[in-house]
Design a protein around this motif. Sequence first.
Motif, PDB file in Angstrom:
ATOM      1  N   SER A  22       0.817  -1.215   0.000  1.00 45.84           N
ATOM      2  CA  SER A  22       0.000   0.000   0.000  1.00 45.84           C
ATOM      3  C   SER A  22       0.853   1.269   0.000  1.00 45.84           C
ATOM      4  CB  SER A  22      -0.920   0.013   1.230  1.00 45.84           C
ATOM      5  OG  SER A  22      -1.767  -1.121   1.231  1.00 45.84           O
ATOM      6  N   LEU A  23       2.169   1.103   0.118  1.00 46.04           N
ATOM      7  CA  LEU A  23       3.078   2.250   0.188  1.00 46.04           C
ATOM      8  C   LEU A  23       3.840   2.400  -1.114  1.00 46.04           C
ATOM      9  CD1 LEU A  23       4.574   1.532   3.737  1.00 46.04           C
ATOM     10  CD2 LEU A  23       2.862   3.287   3.178  1.00 46.04           C
ATOM     11  N   ASP A  24       4.300   3.616  -1.404  1.00 39.02           N
ATOM     12  CA  ASP A  24       5.170   3.772  -2.570  1.00 39.02           C
ATOM     13  C   ASP A  24       6.595   3.388  -2.189  1.00 39.02           C
ATOM     14  OD1 ASP A  24       6.511   5.903  -1.361  1.00 39.02           O
ATOM     15  OD2 ASP A  24       5.205   7.416  -2.250  1.00 39.02           O
ATOM     16  N   GLU A  25       7.471   3.347  -3.185  1.00 45.18           N
ATOM     17  CA  GLU A  25       8.812   2.804  -2.975  1.00 45.18           C
ATOM     18  C   GLU A  25       9.681   3.687  -2.079  1.00 45.18           C
ATOM     19  OE1 GLU A  25      10.784   2.529  -6.686  1.00 45.18           O
ATOM     20  OE2 GLU A  25      10.395   4.612  -7.268  1.00 45.18           O
ATOM     21  N   HIS A  26       9.318   4.942  -1.886  1.00 49.53           N
ATOM     22  CA  HIS A  26      10.132   5.849  -1.089  1.00 49.53           C
ATOM     23  C   HIS A  26       9.775   5.819   0.394  1.00 49.53           C
ATOM     24  CE1 HIS A  26      11.781   7.401  -4.773  1.00 49.53           C
ATOM     25  NE2 HIS A  26      10.571   7.723  -5.222  1.00 49.53           N
ATOM     26  N   ALA A  27       8.638   5.245   0.747  1.00 53.62           N
ATOM     27  CA  ALA A  27       8.246   5.159   2.148  1.00 53.62           C
ATOM     28  C   ALA A  27       9.108   4.125   2.868  1.00 53.62           C
ATOM     29  CB  ALA A  27       6.780   4.789   2.259  1.00 53.62           C
ATOM     30  N   ILE A  28       9.330   4.352   4.160  1.00 43.34           N
ATOM     31  CA  ILE A  28      10.166   3.462   4.960  1.00 43.34           C
ATOM     32  C   ILE A  28       9.277   2.746   5.969  1.00 43.34           C
ATOM     33  CG2 ILE A  28      12.126   3.333   6.547  1.00 43.34           C
ATOM     34  CD1 ILE A  28      13.097   6.007   5.333  1.00 43.34           C
ATOM     35  N   LEU A  29       9.223   1.428   5.862  1.00 40.75           N
ATOM     36  CA  LEU A  29       8.375   0.605   6.720  1.00 40.75           C
ATOM     37  C   LEU A  29       9.253  -0.253   7.617  1.00 40.75           C
ATOM     38  CD1 LEU A  29       5.710  -0.826   7.607  1.00 40.75           C
ATOM     39  CD2 LEU A  29       6.019  -2.323   5.596  1.00 40.75           C
ATOM     40  N   ALA A  30       8.878  -0.351   8.899  1.00 42.65           N
ATOM     41  CA  ALA A  30       9.638  -1.182   9.829  1.00 42.65           C
ATOM     42  C   ALA A  30       8.713  -1.769  10.878  1.00 42.65           C
ATOM     43  CB  ALA A  30      10.735  -0.357  10.504  1.00 42.65           C
ATOM     44  N   ARG A  31       9.153  -2.893  11.427  1.00 42.55           N
ATOM     45  CA  ARG A  31       8.453  -3.458  12.585  1.00 42.55           C
ATOM     46  C   ARG A  31       9.042  -2.780  13.815  1.00 42.55           C
ATOM     47  NH1 ARG A  31       8.193  -9.825  14.514  1.00 42.55           N
ATOM     48  NH2 ARG A  31       6.663  -9.518  16.195  1.00 42.55           N
ATOM     49  N   TYR A  32       8.198  -2.065  14.543  1.00 38.09           N
ATOM     50  CA  TYR A  32       8.678  -1.264  15.660  1.00 38.09           C
ATOM     51  C   TYR A  32       8.828  -2.101  16.921  1.00 38.09           C
ATOM     52  CZ  TYR A  32       9.454   3.205  18.023  1.00 38.09           C
ATOM     53  OH  TYR A  32      10.018   4.266  18.693  1.00 38.09           O
ATOM     54  N   GLY A  33       8.046  -3.172  17.003  1.00 38.96           N
ATOM     55  CA  GLY A  33       8.104  -4.047  18.166  1.00 38.96           C
ATOM     56  C   GLY A  33       6.780  -4.743  18.365  1.00 38.96           C
ATOM     57  N   GLY A  34       6.810  -6.055  18.669  1.00 38.23           N
ATOM     58  CA  GLY A  34       5.562  -6.792  18.887  1.00 38.23           C
ATOM     59  C   GLY A  34       4.664  -6.723  17.668  1.00 38.23           C
ATOM     60  N   GLU A  35       3.411  -6.198  17.854  1.00 40.07           N
ATOM     61  CA  GLU A  35       2.488  -6.050  16.724  1.00 40.07           C
ATOM     62  C   GLU A  35       2.418  -4.615  16.233  1.00 40.07           C
ATOM     63  OE1 GLU A  35      -0.082  -5.913  20.520  1.00 40.07           O
ATOM     64  OE2 GLU A  35       1.746  -6.889  19.799  1.00 40.07           O
ATOM     65  N   GLU A  36       3.425  -3.805  16.575  1.00 34.33           N
ATOM     66  CA  GLU A  36       3.459  -2.407  16.139  1.00 34.33           C
ATOM     67  C   GLU A  36       4.350  -2.242  14.920  1.00 34.33           C
ATOM     68  OE1 GLU A  36       2.632   0.890  19.544  1.00 34.33           O
ATOM     69  OE2 GLU A  36       4.629  -0.029  19.548  1.00 34.33           O
ATOM     70  N   PHE A  37       3.867  -1.412  13.987  1.00 39.54           N
ATOM     71  CA  PHE A  37       4.636  -1.085  12.789  1.00 39.54           C
ATOM     72  C   PHE A  37       4.744   0.436  12.689  1.00 39.54           C
ATOM     73  CE2 PHE A  37       2.811  -5.205  12.171  1.00 39.54           C
ATOM     74  CZ  PHE A  37       3.754  -5.930  11.463  1.00 39.54           C
ATOM     75  N   VAL A  38       5.834   0.912  12.067  1.00 40.31           N
ATOM     76  CA  VAL A  38       6.036   2.344  11.903  1.00 40.31           C
ATOM     77  C   VAL A  38       6.331   2.616  10.432  1.00 40.31           C
ATOM     78  CG1 VAL A  38       8.502   2.192  12.480  1.00 40.31           C
ATOM     79  CG2 VAL A  38       7.306   4.376  12.719  1.00 40.31           C
ATOM     80  N   VAL A  39       5.816   3.746   9.941  1.00 39.81           N
ATOM     81  CA  VAL A  39       6.018   4.132   8.546  1.00 39.81           C
ATOM     82  C   VAL A  39       6.505   5.575   8.514  1.00 39.81           C
ATOM     83  CG1 VAL A  39       4.964   4.468   6.272  1.00 39.81           C
ATOM     84  CG2 VAL A  39       4.209   2.565   7.743  1.00 39.81           C
TER      85      VAL A  39
END
Length: 512
Positions: A418-435
Amino acid sequence: MRFDIILIGFTFAIGIISVGIAIAIATNLRRAHGFWQLALMFFLEGVYATAYALELASTTVEMKILFNHIQYFAVPILAPIWLMLAMKFGFRDRKLKWWQGVVPLIIPTFVVIIVQFTYYTPLDWYYTFAEMLEGGPSTLGIDVLVLGKGWLYYIQAFHNLLVLALVGAMYIRIATNSTGIKRYQSWILSSFGFAASVFISTTLFNDTTFGLDYVLYAISIISFVVLYFMFRFELFVLTPSAHQATFEKALDPILVLDEHHDIISWNAAFDDFGKDVVRFGMPLAKSFLPEDAVEAFKGNETVPFEHHGKRYIAETFPLTAKHGQLNGYIIRFNDMTSYLERIEKLDYEASHDALTNILNRRAFFEAASAHLDDPNRRNGDYAVMMIDIDDFKIVNDTHGHPIGDVVLEELARIIRTSLDEHAILARYGGEEFVVFIGGARPEDARAVAERIRIAVEQACFTVGELGIRITISIGIKGGRVGGGTLKETIKGADEALYISKRSNKNIVTTVL
């Protein structure tokens, strides 16, 4: 032809060469394997030969005796040094006991002292008289010194004979207890130890010295032979063979060039690398190598290089002679493919979450910070969104953690698509994600977040025959380059996320 001058010059040459060898060994003891005895032997031989050459060149009996006395600072010590050399050769790791070095030197040391009093005092233990014999055909026209032999002369001669015979016997013992190269070396060295004792024995059959000192030339020849055979296999067999094997059997491709960068040779590994595109005498610039690589090689630079799907680090080594003259070059293509792949794998594992294959928390901060620190983005908007699964504990408690892991993997995939190629996606911890979305205002990020929320709400996470539905809550905080820290923006997004959590969940909340 003046054979007398030739002989004197030849004798001088033996002395100079011997001293040169002694200096070379002494200054390179490590490469000479610690054989200081060999350096001392050649130094003594150099003193012996040089002083004898001066004796031959002298025209008075007094000068001949003076140079003869100088010879005797070296002559008596030679045989004991040969014995110590044999001990060192046979028992390299064993230290000599003090008496093993002292006992063989007792008589020679006594002789050195007594000889210095001969002729100048009535003491005639070593030489009984000295006179000069006019040169004849047997001496090549050189006037030679004739010396009467005293009782100490014969003791010294018998001592040398015994020591040299012991040297030969010791090499035989080494040979019988050794194999391969050392066995062959020892047999050769033993034969020359006995040969030296034979030459010494000839001095026992007359009561005066006579003619030229052929023992010097015989011992000199034997010394050079000892030197040759002691290092022959290393310098002339083993080392060249090792170099040849290193070249031919090397797993990395190697090119050999002349000083003009024309291809002269290559090893077997190069056959699989590019044998069909090189030939003898081909200029490097006309080979398969790219122009920039050729220029780098000519500058002796290290070059990264890819060929046939493999990755290499190519190094250039100048080939120089002893006096620094350039003879050519070697280019070695070090195959770094597996190493680099391993490094890349380790780097990937260090920066990515093992379950979801997206960036981990540390890598997220590095990537987002690099974006913000880019000098081309001194001003600009960005947004951070925090995403959390609603009631994920129920999923784990009901279906187990393995099912929960599948849900996390699939959720990461949905967010990423759902994100474009320039966005930065990471697993922040547990079931949390950060973009992190660069160049986005909060309203832009909200549109993306709504798209993600709807996609997750509509998705059915299938595991075997089990279908699971989940929802997510999202918090958004906008930021501006230079207007606050990344951590502050993340904290704001996290606060917005908890507002969504407290507002019936499955919603997107933006805070200013």
